[in-house]
Design an enzyme around this catalytic site. Structure first.
Site, PDB file in Angstrom:
ATOM      1  N   TRP A 102       0.251   3.691  -3.200  1.00 10.10           N
ATOM      2  CA  TRP A 102      -0.303   2.678  -4.109  1.00 10.10           C
ATOM      3  C   TRP A 102      -1.398   3.264  -4.985  1.00 10.10           C
ATOM      4  O   TRP A 102      -1.469   2.974  -6.187  1.00 10.10           O
ATOM      5  CB  TRP A 102      -0.783   1.452  -3.334  1.00 10.10           C
ATOM      6  CG  TRP A 102       0.376   0.783  -2.645  1.00 10.10           C
ATOM      7  CD1 TRP A 102       0.576   0.647  -1.309  1.00 10.10           C
ATOM      8  CD2 TRP A 102       1.542   0.216  -3.275  1.00 10.10           C
ATOM      9  NE1 TRP A 102       1.784   0.031  -1.062  1.00 10.10           N
ATOM     10  CE2 TRP A 102       2.393  -0.243  -2.240  1.00 10.10           C
ATOM     11  CE3 TRP A 102       1.951   0.060  -4.601  1.00 10.10           C
ATOM     12  CZ2 TRP A 102       3.629  -0.860  -2.494  1.00 10.10           C
ATOM     13  CZ3 TRP A 102       3.189  -0.552  -4.863  1.00 10.10           C
ATOM     14  CH2 TRP A 102       4.004  -1.002  -3.815  1.00 10.10           C
ATOM     15  N   ASP A 184      -8.217  -2.232  -4.399  1.00 13.57           N
ATOM     16  CA  ASP A 184      -6.939  -2.888  -4.158  1.00 13.57           C
ATOM     17  C   ASP A 184      -6.877  -3.209  -2.664  1.00 13.57           C
ATOM     18  O   ASP A 184      -6.734  -2.316  -1.843  1.00 13.57           O
ATOM     19  CB  ASP A 184      -5.806  -1.938  -4.573  1.00 13.57           C
ATOM     20  CG  ASP A 184      -4.423  -2.460  -4.205  1.00 13.57           C
ATOM     21  OD1 ASP A 184      -4.316  -3.589  -3.680  1.00 13.57           O
ATOM     22  OD2 ASP A 184      -3.431  -1.728  -4.443  1.00 13.57           O
ATOM     23  N   LYS A 208       1.076 -10.356   1.597  1.00 13.36           N
ATOM     24  CA  LYS A 208       0.922  -9.650   2.868  1.00 13.36           C
ATOM     25  C   LYS A 208       0.056 -10.446   3.840  1.00 13.36           C
ATOM     26  O   LYS A 208       0.516 -10.864   4.878  1.00 13.36           O
ATOM     27  CB  LYS A 208       0.378  -8.250   2.624  1.00 13.36           C
ATOM     28  CG  LYS A 208       1.497  -7.323   2.172  1.00 13.36           C
ATOM     29  CD  LYS A 208       1.146  -6.397   1.081  1.00 13.36           C
ATOM     30  CE  LYS A 208       2.391  -5.705   0.521  1.00 13.36           C
ATOM     31  NZ  LYS A 208       2.099  -4.899  -0.642  1.00 13.36           N
TER      32      LYS A 208
HETATM   33  C1  LIG Z   1       2.250  -4.176  -1.745  1.00 12.20           C
HETATM   34  C2  LIG Z   1       1.137  -3.469  -2.388  1.00 12.20           C
HETATM   35  C3  LIG Z   1       1.033  -3.352  -3.784  1.00 12.20           C
HETATM   36  C4  LIG Z   1       2.097  -3.875  -4.731  1.00 12.20           C
HETATM   37  O1  LIG Z   1       2.157  -5.239  -4.745  1.00 12.20           O
HETATM   38  P1  LIG Z   1       3.127  -6.038  -5.727  1.00 12.20           P
HETATM   39  O2  LIG Z   1       2.648  -7.439  -5.561  1.00 12.20           O
HETATM   40  O3  LIG Z   1       4.526  -5.828  -5.236  1.00 12.20           O
HETATM   41  O4  LIG Z   1       2.946  -5.512  -7.093  1.00 12.20           O
HETATM   42  C5  LIG Z   1      -0.081  -2.725  -4.299  1.00 12.20           C
HETATM   43  N1  LIG Z   1      -1.049  -2.228  -3.505  1.00 12.20           N
HETATM   44  C6  LIG Z   1      -0.978  -2.300  -2.158  1.00 12.20           C
HETATM   45  C7  LIG Z   1      -2.080  -1.735  -1.324  1.00 12.20           C
HETATM   46  C8  LIG Z   1       0.107  -2.936  -1.562  1.00 12.20           C
HETATM   47  O5  LIG Z   1       0.181  -3.022  -0.222  1.00 12.20           O
END
Ligand SMILES: *Cc1c(COP(=O)(O)O)cnc(C)c1O
Length: 372
Positions: A102, A184, A208
């Site tokens: 990511w 993030d 998540k």
């Molecule tokens: C899943 C994830 C993403 C991407 O998320 P999307 O909603 O599919 O764009 C980005 N960063 C992290 C840390 C993630 O776990």
């Protein structure tokens, strides 16, 4: 009805109580004679849900008053582009820490934005190994971030590799050096209490730890949003959504409704302190099974950075890993196959996964190892 035990990495398990309530309310929300999905986003019934979700987030995370809470669309991946579009102007530099897929994707998007407007993207630190994979995260003292950086960006939990910051200490932050820190937290927001003022901006896709896909949460210092570029399209400017309480255009109302129910469920569990205890116990069950297996199971991640949210496990070989996933599925455990880029198995233990589910999986791991 036969519900499985879901250890998916995302979209992920939701609390049973939340799904039941959504089911009960689906056709007639609060006596309105229609679903929450069918309500106007400007109407009273929806507005109550929307504002309650924001208030619950503020209360559960102790978000300071000078921060905005915003709902966006496009997933966390959209933020990889939207962050530099707002905060990386011509002549400026932004620093990125990369310790997984990511972070890699975030820096790649920033470089596209930087190239289009004469800005610079710096790799502050990377833990990529010789094989192009990741088993640790660079500790904050190793980050190389110039004082004039517009911001530093990192991911608190690298979902695919199972590497997490801040398990036994505070999350890294350079705010005290006057450097805006953007994190993030898509796969670990609200796994435990954090100090929001260590960040200028936090973002997380909901699917998540917080709800369904379709909505992204943003928590940001108002003063930071004020410095964002105002020459980009309005829809991409954070201030547009912050100033309109995320009602500038139609928000993803059903996703926000479900996030609100999840937040209510977290309150009922006793808030983030209680959630943290639960999460640590779940992680201990799985890591305990790995340790007790005499080397049959292996976690490749640096011991102090093993994620509480996503446990990456390797077995002696791929044949064993395939057999594990297949037999686990027959026994009612799903979502355990590792990411296609990382292989192995991955046990995601987000907030909605119960302690009982983790304990049952740990017992399954032990008996699988004994019989293989
Ligand atoms: C899943 C994830 C993403 C991407 O998320 P999307 O909603 O599919 O764009 C980005 N960063 C992290 C840390 C993630 O776990």
């Amino acid at each position: 009805m036969n519900r499985v035990l879901n250890f998916s990495a995302g979209p992920a398990a939701l609390p049973f109580e939340v799904l039941s309530q959504a089911q009960r309310e689906l056709l007639d929300f609060n006596g309105t004679g229609m679903s929450v999905m069918e309500q106007s986003h400007r109407g009273k019934a929806y507005e109550t849900v929307h504002m309650r979700a924001i208030a619950r987030l503020r209360q559960l995370m102790k978000i300071p008053d000078d921060y905005s809470v915003v709902f966006l669309q496009g997933g966390a991946s959209m933020q990889f582009a939207q962050v530099p579009l707002n905060f990386l102007s011509a002549g400026q530099k932004a620093a990125y820490v990369v310790n997984g897929t990511w972070g890699d994707k975030a820096i790649a998007e920033a470089k596209i934005v930087a190239a289009s407007r004469g800005a610079e993207v710096l790799l502050a630190a990377s833990s990529k190994d010789a094989k192009g994979s990741y088993q640790s995260a660079p500790l904050q003292p190793l980050w190389s971030v110039p004082n004039e950086a517009a911001y530093v960006h990192y991911a608190s939990n690298e979902t695919i590799h199972g590497i997490q910051y801040g398990i036994s200490d505070a999350l890294p932050s350079l705010e005290s050096r006057g450097i805006s820190t953007i994190c993030d937290m898509s796969s670990d927001l609200m796994w435990r209490p954090i100090n929001v003022s260590d960040f200028s901006m936090i973002y997380a896709g909901a699917q998540k730890n917080l709800g369904p896909s379709g909505v992204t949460l943003l928590i940001a210092k108002r003063k930071f949003l004020d410095v964002g570029d105002s020459r980009i399209p309005k829809m991409l400017q954070y201030r547009t959504h912050a100033e309109a309480d995320s009602l500038y255009n139609t928000p993803p109302t059903f996703a926000i409704y479900l996030v609100d129910l999840v937040l209510g469920w977290i309150e009922q569990q006793g808030g983030l302190e209680a959630i943290e205890r639960l999460n640590r116990n779940k992680a201990s069950a799985i890591y305990g099974a790995i340790e007790a297996s005499g080397g049959f199971y292996r976690c490749p991640v640096e011991a102090s950075q093993r994620s509480v949210m996503n446990v990456v496990v390797r077995l002696p070989d791929e044949r064993a890993e395939e057999a594990f996933v297949a037999q686990a599925e027959q026994a009612g455990f799903v979502g355990l196959k590792g990411h296609r880029s990382a292989g192995g198995i991955r046990v995601s233990l987000y907030n909605a996964v119960t302690l009982e589910a983790a304990q049952r999986l740990a017992a399954f791991m032990t008996s699988f190892a004994a019989s293989f």
